[in-house]
Design an enzyme around this catalytic site. Structure first.
Site, PDB file in Angstrom:
ATOM      1  N   ILE A 100      40.718  39.967  37.590  1.00  0.00           N
ATOM      2  CA  ILE A 100      40.055  41.231  37.941  1.00  0.00           C
ATOM      3  C   ILE A 100      41.179  42.134  38.451  1.00  0.00           C
ATOM      4  O   ILE A 100      42.038  41.705  39.215  1.00  0.00           O
ATOM      5  CB  ILE A 100      38.958  41.001  39.007  1.00  0.00           C
ATOM      6  CG1 ILE A 100      38.240  42.300  39.392  1.00  0.00           C
ATOM      7  CG2 ILE A 100      39.483  40.315  40.255  1.00  0.00           C
ATOM      8  CD1 ILE A 100      37.021  42.068  40.332  1.00  0.00           C
ATOM      9  N   SER A 101      41.196  43.376  38.013  1.00  0.00           N
ATOM     10  CA  SER A 101      42.319  44.267  38.336  1.00  0.00           C
ATOM     11  C   SER A 101      42.385  44.619  39.817  1.00  0.00           C
ATOM     12  O   SER A 101      41.388  44.595  40.532  1.00  0.00           O
ATOM     13  CB  SER A 101      42.191  45.574  37.551  1.00  0.00           C
ATOM     14  OG  SER A 101      42.107  45.330  36.183  1.00  0.00           O
TER      15      SER A 101
END
Ligand code: SAH
Length: 251
Positions: A100-101
């Site tokens: 997940i960024s």
């Protein structure tokens, strides 16, 4: 720009992406136990934006983007053993070698799309579904494509459970876009491509914007802003160095 700020800019922009696990949940926007942590995360995003300096001429993240990120329960998009890190400004593993960024990068990329509430947006690389949820808070419809079946299923279930009825998730190779719902006001690619996929340029509305990291795993990747002018020509600008997991698929 001084040397220190250049290296900070590089570090701040370094991203690795993706997420997992659905638990039972407050709806997005609920005043849950993590509301303070989310507010701190957003403060941190603003600090980083200030330290990084102007990106494409803008030196702060739009207030509506920040408000959306204050609402989306990021802790429900990460594996439960990482709940304690959910609001740190860093990427986290979500399984299947994906991430997940980093929240700052989510904020920056969302901001650069210049979204309007009536927009229809396409995302490539659903991952955890977090970026899609942020989009879902801001626009009328978001379509998102994920190539890893397990991630696509989890993200679809999680987004449905959170009540995001305006987001559709599809499993598949996003390189070819989603022609049935084109054209899109904006397109966001959250995995690094070796080039800008022509089908995506085709599916962008005149006047639309696409944000996409381009480069390989072994070279510096750059965030590109692709703008399709109202009368057809496409302008591309290189904004800043980033690091994303690669776009995979058969193309
Ligand atoms: N936006 C995500 C993070 C994405 S990480 C989030 O908010 O959690 C990048 C994702 O892109 C990974 O889940 C990876 O499986 C996916 N991906 C890679 N190549 C793809 C392709 N060709 N089509 C669709 N998804 C792809």
């Amino acid at each position: 720009m001084g040397r220190a700020s250049v290296s900070f800019r590089l570090i701040a922009a370094f991203v690795t992406l993706t997420a997992t696990i659905a638990f039972a949940v407050p709806k997005a926007g609920a005043n849950d136990a993590f509301a303070d942590a989310r507010a701190s995360m957003v403060d941190k995003i603003e600090d980083i934006a200030g330290a990084v300096g102007p990106v494409d001429g803008r030196d702060r993240i739009d207030g509506e983007v920040l408000a959306a990120m204050r609402r989306v329960p990021r802790h429900l998009f990460v594996p439960d053993e990482l709940t304690g890190l959910a609001y740190a400004d860093r990427p986290l593993p979500i399984g299947y070698s994906q991430t997940i960024s980093q929240p700052y990068i989510v904020a920056l990329m969302t901001d650069l799309l210049d979204l309007e509430s009536g927009d229809v947006v396409l995302e490539l690389g659903t991952g955890s579904g977090y970026q899609a949820a942020v989009l879902g808070e801001l626009v009328s419809r978001a379509f998102t494509i994920e190539i890893v079946p397990g991630l696509a299923e989890q993200a679809a279930a999680r987004l449905a459970q959170l009540g995001y009825e305006n987001i559709a998730v599809r499993e598949g190779d996003g390189y070819y876009g989603w022609p049935e719902h084109a054209p899109f006001d904006a397109i966001i690619v959250t995995a690094a491509a070796s080039h800008v996929p022509p089908p995506l340029v085709q599916q962008l509305k005149p006047g639309g914007r696409m944000i996409i990291p381009v480069g390989t795993r072994f070279s510096v990747q750059h965030l590109l802003l692709v703008e399709k002018e109202a009368d057809g020509p496409v302008r591309t600008r290189q904004l800043l160095p980033v690091r994303f997991v690669p776009l995979t698929g058969g193309h």
